[in-house]
Design an enzyme around this catalytic site. Structure first.
Site, short mmCIF file in Angstrom:
data_model
loop_
_atom_site.label_atom_id
_atom_site.label_comp_id
_atom_site.label_asym_id
_atom_site.label_seq_id
_atom_site.Cartn_x
_atom_site.Cartn_y
_atom_site.Cartn_z
N LYS A 156 0.84 -1.20 0.00
CA LYS A 156 0.00 0.00 0.00
C LYS A 156 0.86 1.25 0.00
CE LYS A 156 -3.91 -1.88 2.64
NZ LYS A 156 -4.94 -1.72 1.60
N ARG A 172 -10.18 -11.57 2.08
CA ARG A 172 -11.01 -12.67 1.56
C ARG A 172 -10.26 -14.00 1.65
NH1 ARG A 172 -11.50 -9.43 -4.01
NH2 ARG A 172 -11.23 -7.73 -2.55
N1 BES Z 1 -8.15 -3.77 4.41
C1 BES Z 1 -8.24 -3.39 3.05
C2 BES Z 1 -9.51 -2.62 2.73
C3 BES Z 1 -9.56 -1.21 3.25
C4 BES Z 1 -8.83 -0.21 2.65
C5 BES Z 1 -10.41 -0.90 4.28
C6 BES Z 1 -8.91 1.08 3.13
C7 BES Z 1 -10.50 0.39 4.75
C8 BES Z 1 -9.75 1.38 4.18
C9 BES Z 1 -8.22 -4.64 2.17
O1 BES Z 1 -7.43 -5.68 2.62
C10 BES Z 1 -7.67 -4.21 0.85
O2 BES Z 1 -6.55 -3.84 0.79
N2 BES Z 1 -8.50 -4.27 -0.17
C11 BES Z 1 -8.11 -3.86 -1.46
C12 BES Z 1 -8.70 -4.81 -2.45
C13 BES Z 1 -8.16 -4.64 -3.85
C14 BES Z 1 -6.72 -5.03 -3.90
C15 BES Z 1 -8.98 -5.49 -4.77
C16 BES Z 1 -8.63 -2.44 -1.68
O3 BES Z 1 -9.72 -2.11 -1.21
O4 BES Z 1 -7.92 -1.66 -2.29
MN MN Z 2 -5.43 -5.49 1.96
#
Ligand code: BES
Ligand code: MN
Ligand code: ZN
Length: 495
Positions: free
Chosen positions: A274, A348
């Site tokens: 990230k 997931r």
């Molecule tokens: N924990 C995150 C989702 C998230 C991001 C929750 C920001 C709250 C604030 C999750 O694990 C994630 O990173 N999801 C990705 C999925 C994507 C790679 C398909 C996302 O939301 O960017």
């Molecule tokens: Mn994630």
């Protein structure tokens, strides 16, 4: 915090602070009117000064003639007709903040008529109890910090007394659940690890005989074949845990409700790392798991006559030489293979194995809570959680619970049409579904693993914590879950 239901003559009540509601145009609520009468118009006289003519805000009066209370806090509730439960809770929140500044830690609240039933009393009590939470684990409050409310008496008229008693008992239990969820959420990732969560679950079972905890470690999960979950924790030095908490409040014949919560104690994204901005907030990626802890505690405290199982797959998601790489294929507990196209879609991966695992409990239904997608925040903002289920009855029950608990959800589709976005050339399913409808495809992924039971998924990415200056965990959706379980248990509430 202590919560009590009281009756009697409000003007004669001994309290550091009597809280009364007044409506727009200097209209008094019924309790305020009663006090006004016995004090020869002391409240009306105060209102004539005009401080509350805007309909909002508060007015603090000392040594009011004919009133025993040390002070009276008049709270503006806006137009009588428009004053509903959420507005009342909001007004109460700002009034209590004012009280904290005056260093008063006890108060007597008289709710306006029409808002003194079970649901409203519970909401008010919960609001007050929530205002009494402050994170102090790694930061001690300054000396001049606001004083937290230690006790709140809620005044209701006699006929409403029984329902109000139940309401405060439930509110107190729910508040403890919410506080636990907030505390676990707010703890930093270096302290709140999967092992720490497991220890807290074991401690809960030691505290409450109705609760038992079992923790599966990595070898146990390996043995079972939880290849998806373990692929996420492989990139971390903290071992993953599968935490299973069971509460038995019903008979052996009653199938359990199963709660599953994402317990990602820190999500750096893994190799699909990230960006740095706001990455600290990914300590909250275990908020779904924290809500399972909170709902378990609230249920135990209420002693609900149900069987409840809470499962928290707990792991970190970090980049490492041994971490998942984009394109890796892992085999889930269900036997389905998964192509990990983005290592940041890890929630997931840990959830799917937990969701397969819970089949063994022959659940009446399964609810999972997860901070699953940023896309859910894009779709819905930060007011409702996203609700996904193909069971219309369950959707209605969850929606009603969210409305009653002021912890709302909004349903999004879970149609077959989206499933093709998860097609992979190298596995049964891919772990991402492209740019379109990210919250939906994440839910669709989970749907592939939940065919054996009634199921709903809550994406709490936008609701589990508040970002910005007031950053902190909300404890959502513990209020929703608690209300859902109260209704399901069929206990008398008087609503
Ligand atoms: N924990 C995150 C989702 C998230 C991001 C929750 C920001 C709250 C604030 C999750 O694990 C994630 O990173 N999801 C990705 C999925 C994507 C790679 C398909 C996302 O939301 O960017
Ligand atoms: Mn994630
Ligand atoms: Zn995550």
């Amino acid at each position: 915090m202590e919560l009590n239901i009281v009756g009697g003559d409000l003007a004669k009540a001994k309290t550091p602070c009597l809280i009364l509601g007044v409506f727009d145009k200097r209209k008094l609520s019924k309790p305020a009117e009663a006090v006004d009468k016995t004090t020869d118009g002391a409240i009306s006289a105060l209102l004539k000064k005009g401080d509350l003519d805007g309909g909002k805000g508060w007015l603090l009066a000392y040594d009011l003639a004919g009133v025993t209370a040390e002070r009276v806090l008049l709270v503006g509730l806006g137009k009588r007709k428009e004053c509903d439960r959420p507005k009342l809770a909001k007004a109460l929140g700002s009034a209590l903040a004012r009280l904290g500044e005056t260093r008063v830690d006890r108060a007597l609240l008289a709710l306006p008529e029409g808002l003194d039933d079970y649901v409203s009393v519970r909401a008010a009590a919960l609001k007050a109890a929530q205002a009494a939470y402050r994170y102090e684990a790694t930061k001690k409050p300054k000396e001049d910090a606001a004083v937290l409310l230690a006790a709140l008496d809620i005044w209701v008229e006699k006929p409403a007394r029984a329902a109000a008693e139940r309401a405060v008992a439930h509110a107190s239990a729910i508040a403890q659940g919410v506080a636990l969820a907030r505390e676990l959420g707010n703890l930093p990732g270096n302290l709140c690890t999967p092992t720490y969560l497991a220890e807290r679950a074991i401690a809960l079972a030691e505290e409450f005989p109705a609760l038992t905890t079992e923790v599966l470690d990595e070898p146990a999960m390996e043995e079972l074949g939880m290849g998806a979950l373990l692929s996420v924790s492989r990139g971390s030095r903290q071992p993953a845990k599968l935490i299973v908490m069971s509460y038995k409040g019903g008979d052996d014949q009653t199938k359990p409700v199963v709660l599953v919560g994402k317990g990602l104690t820190f999500d750096a994204g893994g190799i699909s790392i990230k960006p740095a901005a706001d990455m600290d907030e990914m300590k909250y990626d275990m908020a779904g798991g924290a809500s399972v802890f909170g709902a378990m505690l609230a249920t135990v405290r209420m002693g609900l006559p149900i069987n409840l199982i809470g499962v928290v797959p707990a792991s970190e998601n970090l980049p490492d030489g041994d971490a998942n790489k984009p394109g890796d294929v892992v085999t889930s507990l269900s036997g389905q293979t998964i192509e990990v196209l983005n290592t940041d879609a890890e929630g997931r991966l840990i959830l799917c194995d937990a969701l397969t695992y819970v089949e063994r409990f022959e659940p009446a239904l399964v609810l999972d809570m997860a901070t699953l997608t940023g896309a859910c925040i894009v779709a819905l903002g930060r007011h409702p959680s996203g609700l996904f289920t193909n069971d219309d009855k369950l959707a209605a029950e969850i929606t009603d619970a969210g409305d009653a608990a002021d912890d709302r959800v909004w349903r999004l589709p879970l149609w077959e049409d989206y499933q093709q976005q998860l097609d992979s050339n190298f596995a049964d399913i891919a772990n991402i579904g492209g740019r379109d409808a990210g919250a939906v495809t994440a839910a669709c992924f989970l749907a592939r693993f939940t065919k054996a039971y009634r199921w709903a998924h809550l994406d709490i990415a936008g609701t589990a914590w508040v970002t910005g200056k007031e950053k902190g965990a909300t404890g959502r959706p513990v209020p929703l879950l608690s209300d859902f379980l109260i209704r399901r248990s069929g206990v008398e509430t008087g609503r």
